[in-house]
Design a protein around this motif. Structure first.
Motif, PDB file in Angstrom:
ATOM      1  N   ASN A  89       0.853  -1.185   0.000  1.00  0.00           N
ATOM      2  CA  ASN A  89       0.000   0.000   0.000  1.00  0.00           C
ATOM      3  C   ASN A  89       0.889   1.235   0.000  1.00  0.00           C
ATOM      4  OD1 ASN A  89      -1.729   2.131   0.523  1.00  0.00           O
ATOM      5  ND2 ASN A  89      -2.992   0.956   1.956  1.00  0.00           N
TER       6      ASN A  89
ATOM      7  N   ASN B 297       0.421   4.139   2.492  1.00  0.00           N
ATOM      8  CA  ASN B 297       0.709   3.965   3.917  1.00  0.00           C
ATOM      9  C   ASN B 297       2.189   3.757   4.197  1.00  0.00           C
ATOM     10  OD1 ASN B 297      -1.955   4.198   4.549  1.00  0.00           O
ATOM     11  ND2 ASN B 297      -2.349   2.008   4.541  1.00  0.00           N
TER      12      ASN B 297
ATOM     13  N   SER C 276      -0.236  -4.163   6.603  1.00  0.00           N
ATOM     14  CA  SER C 276       0.469  -2.883   6.562  1.00  0.00           C
ATOM     15  C   SER C 276       1.840  -2.980   7.225  1.00  0.00           C
ATOM     16  CB  SER C 276      -0.362  -1.801   7.254  1.00  0.00           C
ATOM     17  OG  SER C 276      -0.432  -2.015   8.662  1.00  0.00           O
TER      18      SER C 276
END
Length: 351
Positions: free
Chosen positions: A164, A167, A296
């Motif tokens: 991602n 992020n 994440s």
């Protein structure tokens, strides 16, 4: 904007219950509109404690941008809501910082990204309402009843997973030009986790590339149930409607071991606590919190070199979940139940 009466209601309720979620739910029931944000409620409460009123500091009262320019900006975005700030700035000959300030402070607009949501079929919305109503009513009978629910789910982790980019940040004086190569058909892991109010149970890694009825049933018999029973028997196990969960063997086992104490896709003869609404990842903690949080952390570059390192990263990420985080997540679950019911069973991720 909230009225003085609405602010006073929020401050008094927060002073009494010290729960933003409860204040928002009571606000919606009383005023029949969407409640203020958690940040606003806490700010009003703090201001009232410090000053005894909701008043802001004095200002000149003179807006920095004329009403004519504000109206021009508003009309421009009514015609084309997907227009960028810089494009509007060029068209209107108004500085982009002014356009942005008018958006946020004068027009109270916010930028939103398009979201991909699980499609709902005919009848799904009613089932979502019934589930949310059932759990909320149980929670009124027994305070924090939903804390008894243990959520479970499985997810796939590819060795060269997608990162991602929004992020992941790398700070430095120069752009390091870091790239991540995405390999098709890369090795993967199928991971199962269960989440309670107090902890995330250590991950279970399935052998092979797919989870079957046999492997799932063996896992809950030999791995999951011993862990859950070590912490007591006052729990309700949730699982979604994935095909292995729906198998007759799995349902017979759950009916025998947890009669009236499991949630899932079921038939009329199953001894479930209540049926799980289909296509509802927005209501399960594993989907709206756990997997996103773990990925994440796991997929921050450099990516894992092999499956053993991937397993280690997944386990380490799970160990970072604290009791305080789970407290907030379970409060979020209660809030989502209330919002889903208020939205008549429709999508809630955009609310």
């Amino acid at each position: 904007m909230s009225t003085e009466q609405q602010k006073a209601f929020c401050v008094l309720r927060f002073e009494k219950c010290e729960s933003v979620i409860t204040v928002q739910r009571d606000f919606r029931q009383k005023f029949k509109i969407e409640p203020p944000t958690a940040q606003s409620i806490r700010r009003w409460h703090k201001t009232f404690q410090e000053t005894g009123c909701f008043c802001k500091g004095k200002s000149s009262g003179r807006p920095r941008t004329s009403d004519e320019n504000v109206e021009q900006i508003r009309e421009s975005f009514v015609r084309s809501p997907q227009k960028s700030v810089r494009q509007a700035s060029r068209e209107l000959a108004i500085p982009p910082t002014t356009v942005w300030r008018v958006f946020r402070r004068r027009l109270r607009l916010k930028p939103y990204r398009i979201q991909l949501l699980q499609a709902l079929h005919n009848g799904d919305m009613q089932k979502r309402i019934e589930f949310c109503t059932f759990v909320l009513e149980k929670s009124e009978e027994v305070k924090k009843f939903f804390y008894r629910i243990i959520f479970s789910d499985e997810a796939t982790f590819h060795l060269n997973g997608k990162v991602n980019r929004h992020n992941v940040r790398i700070w430095g004086l120069e752009n390091p030009r870091v790239v991540v190569e995405h390999e098709r058909n890369s090795p993967k892991l199928n991971v199962f986790c269960a989440v309670s109010r107090k902890k995330v149970y250590r991950p279970f890694f399935f052998d092979g590339n797919t989870m079957t009825v046999t492997s799932y049933l063996q896992m809950i018999k030999d791995w999951l149930f011993p862990l859950l029973q070590d912490d007591g028997d006052d729990f309700i196990l949730q699982q979604d409607g994935a095909p292995p969960h729906w198998s007759l063997e799995v349902r017979e086992f759950l009916n025998d071991q947890l009669p009236q104490k499991w949630i899932g896709r079921c038939s009329a003869n199953d001894a479930t606590f209540c049926p799980w609404p289909p296509r509802s990842p927005d209501l399960t903690i594993c989907d709206f919190f756990l997997w996103g949080y773990i990925k994440s952390i796991v997929y921050v570059p450099p990516l894992p070199k092999d499956l053993d390192e991937l397993k280690s990263r997944i386990t380490d990420a799970i160990n970072l979940v604290t009791v305080d985080m789970l407290q907030q997540v379970y409060e979020e679950f209660e809030y989502r139940l209330d919002v889903c019911r208020a939205s008549k069973g429709g999508h809630i991720e955009h609310l």
